[in-house]
Scaffold this motif. Structure first.
Motif, PDB file in Angstrom:
ATOM      1  N   GLY A 139       9.288   5.347   2.643  1.00 20.49           N
ATOM      2  CA  GLY A 139       8.654   6.272   1.701  1.00 20.49           C
ATOM      3  C   GLY A 139       9.416   7.576   1.550  1.00 20.49           C
ATOM      4  N   THR A 140      10.050   8.014   2.618  1.00 18.70           N
ATOM      5  CA  THR A 140      10.831   9.249   2.563  1.00 18.70           C
ATOM      6  C   THR A 140      12.037   9.099   1.637  1.00 18.70           C
ATOM      7  OG1 THR A 140      10.128   9.697   4.823  1.00 18.70           O
ATOM      8  CG2 THR A 140      12.004  10.953   4.015  1.00 18.70           C
ATOM      9  N   THR A 196       0.508  18.269   5.038  1.00 20.84           N
ATOM     10  CA  THR A 196       1.143  16.976   4.792  1.00 20.84           C
ATOM     11  C   THR A 196       2.190  16.696   5.860  1.00 20.84           C
ATOM     12  OG1 THR A 196       2.284  15.621   3.129  1.00 20.84           O
ATOM     13  CG2 THR A 196       2.962  17.926   3.287  1.00 20.84           C
ATOM     14  N   ASP A 233       2.729  12.421  -4.024  1.00 20.03           N
ATOM     15  CA  ASP A 233       2.896  11.748  -2.731  1.00 20.03           C
ATOM     16  C   ASP A 233       1.571  11.048  -2.423  1.00 20.03           C
ATOM     17  OD1 ASP A 233       2.922  11.017  -0.052  1.00 20.03           O
ATOM     18  OD2 ASP A 233       4.104  12.757   0.589  1.00 20.03           O
ATOM     19  N   ALA A 283       1.238   8.496  -0.315  1.00 20.40           N
ATOM     20  CA  ALA A 283       1.428   7.693   0.896  1.00 20.40           C
ATOM     21  C   ALA A 283       0.080   7.295   1.508  1.00 20.40           C
ATOM     22  CB  ALA A 283       2.258   8.473   1.915  1.00 20.40           C
ATOM     23  N   HIS A 284      -0.957   8.124   1.277  1.00 18.61           N
ATOM     24  CA  HIS A 284      -2.284   7.843   1.838  1.00 18.61           C
ATOM     25  C   HIS A 284      -3.193   7.128   0.838  1.00 18.61           C
ATOM     26  CE1 HIS A 284      -2.011  11.656   4.651  1.00 18.61           C
ATOM     27  NE2 HIS A 284      -0.958  10.861   4.751  1.00 18.61           N
ATOM     28  N   MET A 301       4.590   8.051  -5.249  1.00 18.66           N
ATOM     29  CA  MET A 301       5.196   7.399  -4.079  1.00 18.66           C
ATOM     30  C   MET A 301       4.128   6.760  -3.192  1.00 18.66           C
ATOM     31  SD  MET A 301       5.745   7.492  -0.591  1.00 18.66           S
ATOM     32  CE  MET A 301       5.646   9.122   0.123  1.00 18.66           C
ATOM     33  N   SER A 360       3.909   4.607   0.634  1.00 18.39           N
ATOM     34  CA  SER A 360       4.646   4.262   1.857  1.00 18.39           C
ATOM     35  C   SER A 360       4.148   2.923   2.394  1.00 18.39           C
ATOM     36  CB  SER A 360       4.437   5.353   2.922  1.00 18.39           C
ATOM     37  OG  SER A 360       4.849   4.881   4.196  1.00 18.39           O
ATOM     38  N   LYS A 374      -0.055   2.725   7.219  1.00 13.73           N
ATOM     39  CA  LYS A 374      -0.544   2.937   5.850  1.00 13.73           C
ATOM     40  C   LYS A 374      -1.314   1.694   5.374  1.00 13.73           C
ATOM     41  CE  LYS A 374       1.382   6.933   6.098  1.00 13.73           C
ATOM     42  NZ  LYS A 374       2.694   7.383   5.694  1.00 13.73           N
ATOM     43  N   TYR A 425      -2.632  17.802   9.615  1.00 16.61           N
ATOM     44  CA  TYR A 425      -1.250  17.928  10.038  1.00 16.61           C
ATOM     45  C   TYR A 425      -1.001  19.353  10.529  1.00 16.61           C
ATOM     46  CZ  TYR A 425       0.018  13.692   7.453  1.00 16.61           C
ATOM     47  OH  TYR A 425       0.136  12.400   7.003  1.00 16.61           O
TER      48      TYR A 425
HETATM   49  C1  LIG Z   1       3.883   8.314   5.731  1.00 23.71           C
HETATM   50  C2  LIG Z   1       4.085   9.486   4.834  1.00 23.71           C
HETATM   51  C3  LIG Z   1       5.315   9.772   4.206  1.00 23.71           C
HETATM   52  C4  LIG Z   1       6.607   9.075   4.525  1.00 23.71           C
HETATM   53  O1  LIG Z   1       6.589   7.721   4.440  1.00 23.71           O
HETATM   54  P1  LIG Z   1       7.595   6.848   5.344  1.00 23.71           P
HETATM   55  O2  LIG Z   1       7.465   5.494   4.743  1.00 23.71           O
HETATM   56  O3  LIG Z   1       7.119   6.925   6.749  1.00 23.71           O
HETATM   57  O4  LIG Z   1       8.964   7.412   5.175  1.00 23.71           O
HETATM   58  C5  LIG Z   1       5.364  10.818   3.305  1.00 23.71           C
HETATM   59  N1  LIG Z   1       4.282  11.569   3.049  1.00 23.71           N
HETATM   60  C6  LIG Z   1       3.105  11.350   3.654  1.00 23.71           C
HETATM   61  C7  LIG Z   1       1.941  12.225   3.317  1.00 23.71           C
HETATM   62  C8  LIG Z   1       2.977  10.318   4.583  1.00 23.71           C
HETATM   63  O5  LIG Z   1       1.801  10.137   5.205  1.00 23.71           O
END
Ligand SMILES: *Cc1c(COP(=O)(O)O)cnc(C)c1O
Length: 402
Positions: A69-70, A94, A166, A168-169, A188, A190, A195, A338
């Protein structure tokens, strides 16, 4: 309920319960082993199949998969044209990657404070930080609850900014009845094991924008192009390619993509189990005055990546860290999401001061993340509730006695 004082009376789980965990079944294992028996381990048929299935699921025209995800966030910053001297506004509440991706491109992350109820970025704080150097906004759907995307989109339209969400969540979350992934310029997801679905490691950008789509593909593969129309010279043979921009090797493997496809089939079931557990927690903690349960906006439906409680420290005899440690001692794998990103030493050395986002810092002092993942049994959930009730109950009683 009478509350026993002291650690001696506590019921400790026999095994450690983590805060998050992947769910892998036989179908996932078969999907991966089929790739191992096949012709391609990377860049075969599974990556595009995953991309088209994910794009369909989240209501986007395109999806581009990355090694994590990064990397996907980095690629999105590249596609948005972020470079030296550009400012990008994001939230401090975050994971560091949401801001690091701006630094990778030579840009400057600017932190806007959060809304103290939702813990998501506050659009009014964003607006106050927009300058002529601002190029993009990176809102984060914290815990799976969508940020105030309408207000953010309005600001972006007014000032000509790109929105990189973002999420990711937030895979499986909706905003005003639309799936997350169908709203921002780029979104994005992740595929890390904690996740919603996993590929081991992996990430995705969903977008409707054809220009961004092309740039994301280039960035993932060293900036190498093969289409004759994009070459500087007529190709002397089929083998010919040119590196036209500076990219990276950010490809997802077919092994990972096959796992992600198999996991995607289970997403709806995963999210509904998470919602059910969150409901149970809400119900259990609603009446406890020292616990603030997660506030939910009406315009979005969370996919519940995290369940975060906020302690009313004024009612407790000890601080957050003590509560955290007591729960940990009971084998409840609590976590903390966080530390405000700019408080990390690296960011402090870049010059970001303590006190920059007062609400985020205040909220951070009182948060604890409880275990939440689809594989939790009802008994696991009850163990968490019992442990929280015991520890918080004791600390309230001690506080009253003093
Ligand atoms: C997990 C996460 C990422 C990064 O994802 P990866 O796949 O671990 O690189 C970025 N932003 C948030 C808020 C995340 O929780």
């Amino acid at each position: 309920m009478s509350v026993r004082a002291g650690q001696a009376g506590y019921k400790r789980r026999s095994s450690f319960l983590p805060y998050g965990r992947q769910w892998i079944d036989e179908k996932d294992i078969e999907a991966v082993t089929a790739v191992l028996r096949g012709d391609y381990l990377t860049t075969g048929p599974y990556v595009p199949e995953f991309e088209s299935k994910l794009a369909e699921k989240v209501g986007a025209r395109y999806a581009v998969a990355f090694s994590n995800g990064t990397a996907a966030l980095h690629a999105a910053c590249y596609a948005a044209g972020i470079g030296e001297g550009d400012e990008v506004i994001t939230t401090p509440m975050t994971f560091a990657a949401s801001a690091n991706c701006v630094l990778y491109q030579g840009g400057t992350p600017v932190f806007a404070d959060i809304d103290e109820q939702t813990y998501n970025i506050d659009p009014r704080a964003v607006e106050s930080l927009i300058t002529e150097r601002t190029k993009a906004i990176i809102p984060v759907d914290f815990t799976g609850q969508p940020a105030n995307l309408a207000a953010i989109q309005e600001l972006a339209a007014k000032h000509g900014l790109v929105v990189i969400e973002d999420a990711a969540h937030a895979l499986g979350a909706t905003y005003r009845s639309r799936p997350i992934g169908s709203i921002s310029d780029m979104t994005m997801f992740s595929l890390h094991p904690v996740k919603h679905i996993t590929a081991g490691e992996g990430g995705v950008i969903a977008t409707d924008n054809e220009l961004y789509y092309g740039r994301l593909l280039d960035f993932r593969n060293h900036g190498i192009v093969r289409e004759p129309s994009r070459l500087d010279q007529a190709p002397p043979g089929k083998w010919y390619y040119e590196m036209q921009s500076l990219g990276y090797n950010y490809r997802l493997t077919d092994i990972s993509a096959a796992l992600a496809i198999s996991q995607l089939d289970k997403l709806d079931a995963f999210v509904s189990r998470r919602r059910k557990i969150a409901d149970t927690y809400n119900h259990a903690f609603r009446e406890m005055s020292a616990i603030g349960i997660p506030y939910q906006e009406q315009f979005g439906e969370s996919s519940w990546h995290l369940y975060v409680i906020r302690l009313d420290l004024g009612q407790l005899s000890v601080g957050r860290d003590d509560i955290f440690n007591r729960l940990h001692e009971l084998n409840i794998g609590v976590n903390l999401h966080y530390i405000p990103v700019y408080l990390h030493p690296y960011y402090r050395r870049l010059g970001y001061p303590q006190g920059l986002c007062k609400k985020a810092e205040r909220v951070y002092e009182s948060l604890i993340t409880l275990p939440l993942y689809p594989g939790m049994t009802d008994e696991d959930v009850e163990d968490v509730i019992a442990a929280v009730r015991q520890v918080i109950g004791d600390c309230m009683e001690e506080s009253v006695r003093r």
